[in-house]
Motif scaffolding. Structure first.
Motif, PDB file in Angstrom:
ATOM      1  N   VAL A 127     134.601 -18.275  83.900  1.00 22.84           N
ATOM      2  CA  VAL A 127     135.091 -19.074  82.686  1.00 22.84           C
ATOM      3  C   VAL A 127     134.037 -20.258  82.650  1.00 22.84           C
ATOM      4  O   VAL A 127     133.656 -20.682  83.799  1.00 22.84           O
ATOM      5  CB  VAL A 127     136.638 -19.437  82.615  1.00 22.84           C
ATOM      6  N   PRO A 128     133.554 -20.570  81.501  1.00 21.31           N
ATOM      7  CA  PRO A 128     132.471 -21.546  81.513  1.00 21.31           C
ATOM      8  C   PRO A 128     133.079 -22.861  82.011  1.00 21.31           C
ATOM      9  O   PRO A 128     134.035 -23.161  81.742  1.00 21.31           O
ATOM     10  CB  PRO A 128     132.124 -21.672  80.188  1.00 21.31           C
ATOM     11  N   LEU A 129     132.226 -23.846  82.641  1.00 18.47           N
ATOM     12  CA  LEU A 129     132.312 -25.063  83.046  1.00 18.47           C
ATOM     13  C   LEU A 129     133.529 -25.030  84.378  1.00 18.47           C
ATOM     14  O   LEU A 129     133.233 -25.287  85.354  1.00 18.47           O
ATOM     15  CB  LEU A 129     132.718 -26.121  82.043  1.00 18.47           C
ATOM     16  N   VAL A 130     134.921 -25.063  83.893  1.00 20.76           N
ATOM     17  CA  VAL A 130     136.020 -25.127  84.638  1.00 20.76           C
ATOM     18  C   VAL A 130     136.120 -24.040  85.505  1.00 20.76           C
ATOM     19  O   VAL A 130     136.834 -24.174  86.733  1.00 20.76           O
ATOM     20  CB  VAL A 130     137.179 -25.456  84.029  1.00 20.76           C
ATOM     21  N   GLY A 131     135.600 -22.759  85.365  1.00 18.89           N
ATOM     22  CA  GLY A 131     135.908 -21.516  86.121  1.00 18.89           C
ATOM     23  C   GLY A 131     135.842 -21.639  87.525  1.00 18.89           C
ATOM     24  O   GLY A 131     136.697 -21.278  88.280  1.00 18.89           O
ATOM     25  N   PRO A 132     134.376 -21.962  87.996  1.00 19.27           N
ATOM     26  CA  PRO A 132     134.262 -21.985  89.482  1.00 19.27           C
ATOM     27  C   PRO A 132     135.182 -22.867  90.247  1.00 19.27           C
ATOM     28  O   PRO A 132     135.596 -22.377  91.088  1.00 19.27           O
ATOM     29  CB  PRO A 132     132.752 -22.449  89.565  1.00 19.27           C
ATOM     30  N   GLY A 133     135.331 -24.122  89.921  1.00 20.57           N
ATOM     31  CA  GLY A 133     136.308 -24.949  90.325  1.00 20.57           C
ATOM     32  C   GLY A 133     137.624 -24.475  90.653  1.00 20.57           C
ATOM     33  O   GLY A 133     138.219 -24.730  91.308  1.00 20.57           O
ATOM     34  N   LEU A 134     137.968 -23.855  89.298  1.00 18.34           N
ATOM     35  CA  LEU A 134     139.409 -23.314  89.378  1.00 18.34           C
ATOM     36  C   LEU A 134     139.512 -22.200  90.395  1.00 18.34           C
ATOM     37  O   LEU A 134     140.614 -22.045  91.172  1.00 18.34           O
ATOM     38  CB  LEU A 134     139.857 -23.013  87.987  1.00 18.34           C
ATOM     39  N   ALA A 135     138.685 -21.252  90.348  1.00 17.23           N
ATOM     40  CA  ALA A 135     138.744 -20.068  91.332  1.00 17.23           C
ATOM     41  C   ALA A 135     138.712 -20.616  92.845  1.00 17.23           C
ATOM     42  O   ALA A 135     139.627 -20.027  93.570  1.00 17.23           O
ATOM     43  CB  ALA A 135     137.513 -19.210  90.960  1.00 17.23           C
ATOM     44  N   ALA A 136     137.912 -21.480  92.955  1.00 15.30           N
ATOM     45  CA  ALA A 136     137.614 -22.122  94.482  1.00 15.30           C
ATOM     46  C   ALA A 136     139.199 -22.787  94.776  1.00 15.30           C
ATOM     47  O   ALA A 136     139.603 -22.464  95.917  1.00 15.30           O
ATOM     48  CB  ALA A 136     136.637 -23.116  94.637  1.00 15.30           C
ATOM     49  N   LEU A 137     139.807 -23.398  93.912  1.00 17.93           N
ATOM     50  CA  LEU A 137     140.973 -24.162  94.100  1.00 17.93           C
ATOM     51  C   LEU A 137     142.404 -22.994  94.485  1.00 17.93           C
ATOM     52  O   LEU A 137     142.857 -23.213  95.420  1.00 17.93           O
ATOM     53  CB  LEU A 137     141.416 -24.897  92.745  1.00 17.93           C
ATOM     54  N   PHE A 138     142.240 -22.013  93.516  1.00 20.49           N
ATOM     55  CA  PHE A 138     143.089 -21.049  93.915  1.00 20.49           C
ATOM     56  C   PHE A 138     142.997 -20.078  95.411  1.00 20.49           C
ATOM     57  O   PHE A 138     143.771 -19.822  95.961  1.00 20.49           O
ATOM     58  CB  PHE A 138     143.309 -20.209  92.822  1.00 20.49           C
ATOM     59  N   LYS A 139     141.586 -19.898  95.422  1.00 23.69           N
ATOM     60  CA  LYS A 139     141.183 -19.265  96.683  1.00 23.69           C
ATOM     61  C   LYS A 139     141.258 -19.956  97.956  1.00 23.69           C
ATOM     62  O   LYS A 139     141.542 -19.481  98.911  1.00 23.69           O
ATOM     63  CB  LYS A 139     139.716 -18.696  96.484  1.00 23.69           C
ATOM     64  N   GLY A 140     141.135 -21.313  97.704  1.00 24.13           N
ATOM     65  CA  GLY A 140     141.101 -22.267  98.987  1.00 24.13           C
ATOM     66  C   GLY A 140     140.085 -22.318  99.434  1.00 24.13           C
ATOM     67  O   GLY A 140     140.024 -22.137 100.836  1.00 24.13           O
ATOM     68  N   GLY A 141     138.965 -21.726  98.908  1.00 28.98           N
ATOM     69  CA  GLY A 141     137.612 -21.663  99.463  1.00 28.98           C
ATOM     70  C   GLY A 141     136.586 -20.825  98.724  1.00 28.98           C
ATOM     71  O   GLY A 141     137.095 -20.499  97.541  1.00 28.98           O
ATOM     72  N   SER A 142     135.617 -20.221  99.163  1.00 30.12           N
ATOM     73  CA  SER A 142     134.760 -19.484  98.394  1.00 30.12           C
ATOM     74  C   SER A 142     135.191 -17.863  98.472  1.00 30.12           C
ATOM     75  O   SER A 142     134.683 -17.089  97.382  1.00 30.12           O
ATOM     76  CB  SER A 142     133.252 -19.582  98.784  1.00 30.12           C
ATOM     77  N   ASP A 143     135.630 -17.545  99.331  1.00 33.59           N
ATOM     78  CA  ASP A 143     136.305 -16.112  99.615  1.00 33.59           C
ATOM     79  C   ASP A 143     137.749 -15.862  99.417  1.00 33.59           C
ATOM     80  O   ASP A 143     138.487 -16.812  99.809  1.00 33.59           O
ATOM     81  CB  ASP A 143     135.617 -15.536 100.621  1.00 33.59           C
ATOM     82  N   VAL A 144     138.090 -14.963  98.995  1.00 33.90           N
ATOM     83  CA  VAL A 144     139.617 -14.542  99.192  1.00 33.90           C
ATOM     84  C   VAL A 144     139.815 -14.624 100.737  1.00 33.90           C
ATOM     85  O   VAL A 144     139.500 -13.398 101.458  1.00 33.90           O
ATOM     86  CB  VAL A 144     139.905 -13.102  98.530  1.00 33.90           C
ATOM     87  N   SER A 145     140.803 -15.090 101.456  1.00 33.93           N
ATOM     88  CA  SER A 145     140.986 -15.139 102.702  1.00 33.93           C
ATOM     89  C   SER A 145     142.673 -15.468 102.912  1.00 33.93           C
ATOM     90  O   SER A 145     143.485 -15.329 102.058  1.00 33.93           O
ATOM     91  CB  SER A 145     140.080 -16.439 103.410  1.00 33.93           C
ATOM     92  N   GLY A 146     142.851 -15.924 104.261  1.00 35.94           N
ATOM     93  CA  GLY A 146     144.176 -16.103 104.555  1.00 35.94           C
ATOM     94  C   GLY A 146     144.747 -17.388 104.117  1.00 35.94           C
ATOM     95  O   GLY A 146     145.837 -17.464 103.544  1.00 35.94           O
ATOM     96  N   GLN A 147     143.756 -18.212 103.473  1.00 36.33           N
ATOM     97  CA  GLN A 147     143.834 -19.491 103.084  1.00 36.33           C
ATOM     98  C   GLN A 147     144.390 -19.320 101.504  1.00 36.33           C
ATOM     99  O   GLN A 147     145.430 -19.637 100.986  1.00 36.33           O
ATOM    100  CB  GLN A 147     142.767 -20.482 102.857  1.00 36.33           C
ATOM    101  N   THR A 148     143.818 -18.054 100.943  1.00 34.85           N
ATOM    102  CA  THR A 148     144.271 -17.648  99.589  1.00 34.85           C
ATOM    103  C   THR A 148     145.632 -17.216  99.616  1.00 34.85           C
ATOM    104  O   THR A 148     146.473 -17.387  98.696  1.00 34.85           O
ATOM    105  CB  THR A 148     143.430 -16.461  99.061  1.00 34.85           C
ATOM    106  N   LEU A 149     146.069 -16.294 100.472  1.00 35.40           N
ATOM    107  CA  LEU A 149     147.240 -15.876 100.833  1.00 35.40           C
ATOM    108  C   LEU A 149     148.491 -16.726 100.788  1.00 35.40           C
ATOM    109  O   LEU A 149     149.398 -16.801 100.103  1.00 35.40           O
ATOM    110  CB  LEU A 149     147.469 -14.869 101.980  1.00 35.40           C
TER     111      LEU A 149
END
Ligand code: HEM
Ligand code: HEM
Length: 213
Positions: free
Chosen positions: A156-178
Motif C-alpha cells: 500500500v502506498p506511503l503507509v503500507g511499509p510502516g503498517l506491515a512492520a507494526l503488525f509484524k513487530g519487525g521486518s520479517d514474520v517471526s515469534g514477535q508477529t505471533l
C-alpha cells in the motif's frame, strides 16, 4: 422469597429483560432478516470457543505448534478447534449475506446510515479475526499465508511499509508477529467488535428495523 425473586428484587432484571426482549416482531420481515442475528450468534460462539482454546493455546514461537498438536490429542480439543474453525468461516458467509440483504432492501439509507458504517467496521474486524487467527496454528500454511498477507499490506502506498512492520513487530514474520497477532486476535479485536456492536444495536433499537421487502 426464592432465589430468583430475591435476585430480581435487587437487580430488577425482569423489567430490563422485558424492555430488551419482550417486543413484538414487526410485520413485513422474512427469514432474510435473521442473517444479522445468526452472525451475532456465531460471534458469541466464537468468543466462547476462543476463550476455551485460549486455556491451552501457547502463543510462543517454540510452543504454539505443539500446543495445537496437544489439543488434537484429545477428542474434545479437536472438536473445540474444529468448531472455532468452521464457525469462523460460516460467520464470514453470513455477514456477507446480511450485508447483501441490507443492500437489496435499501436499509442503509437515512436514518440507518450510521448502522451501515458501524456494520462496515464490523466486516473489517471480522476479516481481521480471520487473518490474525490463521497464523496462530504456526504451521507452514499459516506462516506463508501471513508472509503473503503482510507483503500485500506493505505494498500500500506511503503507509503500507510502516503498517506491515507494526503488525509484524519487525521486518520479517517471526515469534514477535505471533505474539502481536495473538493479542490482536484475542484482545483488541473482541473489544473493538463489542464497541461497534453496541453502536450497531443501539442505533437499530432507536430507529427500529426497516420493513421494506
Ligand atoms: C458482526 C457483524 C454484524 C452483526 C452481528 C449484525 C447484526 C445485525 C442485526 C441483528 C440486525 C437486525 C436486522 C437483521 O438481522 O437483519 C442488523 C441490522 C442492520 N445491519 Fe448488521 N450486523 C453485522 C454486520 C453488518 C454489516 C457488515 C453491515 C453493512 C455494511 C450491516 C448493516 C446493517 C444495517 C444497515 C442494518 C439495519 C437494517 C434494517 O433496518 O433493515 N451490518 N445487523
Ligand atoms: C474473544 C474472541 C476469540 C478468542 C479468545 C479466540 C482465540 C483463538 C485461539 C486461542 C486460536 C488458536 C487455536 C487454533 O488455531 O485452533 C484461534 C484461532 C482462530 N480464530 Fe479465534 N478467537 C476469538 C474470536 C474469533 C472470531 C470472532 C473469529 C472469526 C472470524 C475467529 C477466527 C479464528 C480462526 C480462523 C482461527 C484459526 C483456526 C484454525 O487453526 O483453523 N476467532 N482463536
Amino acid at each position: 422469597m426464592n432465589v430468583i425473586e430475591y435476585l430480581n428484587s435487587r437487580f430488577g432484571f425482569t423489567r430490563r429483560h422485558r424492555s430488551v426482549f419482550d417486543r413484538s416482531a414487526p410485520s413485513g420481515v422474512n427469514y432474510f432478516f435473521c442473517l444479522g442475528g445468526i452472525t451475532f450468534t456465531l460471534f458469541l460462539a466464537q468468543v466462547t470457543t476462543g476463550l476455551l482454546l485460549a486455556m491451552s493455546y501457547i502463543p510462543s514461537e517454540a510452543e504454539a505448534y505443539q500446543s495445537i498438536q496437544q489439543l488434537h490429542a484429545s477428542g474434545s480439543g479437536l472438536m473445540l478447534r474444529s468448531f472455532h474453525h468452521w464457525a469462523a468461516n460460516l460467520m464470514v458467509v453470513t455477514i456477507i449475506l446480511h450485508m447483501m440483504r441490507v443492500f437489496v432492501t435499501g436499509s442503509y439509507k437515512s436514518p440507518r446510515e450510521l448502522n451501515w458504517l458501524a456494520g462496515a467496521m464490523l466486516l473489517l474486524l471480522t476479516l481481521g479475526f480471520g487473518f490474525t487467527g490463521y497464523l496462530l496454528p504456526w504451521d507452514q500454511k499459516a506462516y506463508w499465508a501471513t508472509v503473503v498477507g503482510t507483503n500485500m499490506l506493505a505494498s500500500v502506498p506511503l503507509v503500507g511499509p510502516g503498517l506491515a512492520a507494526l503488525f509484524k513487530g519487525g521486518s520479517d514474520v517471526s515469534g514477535q508477529t505471533l505474539v502481536r497477532f495473538y493479542s490482536i486476535h484475542a484482545l483488541w479485536l473482541p473489544l473493538l467488535t463489542a464497541f461497534f456492536l453496541w453502536i450497531h444495536f443501539h442505533v437499530l433499537r432507536r430507529v427500529g428495523i426497516s420493513r421494506s421487502l
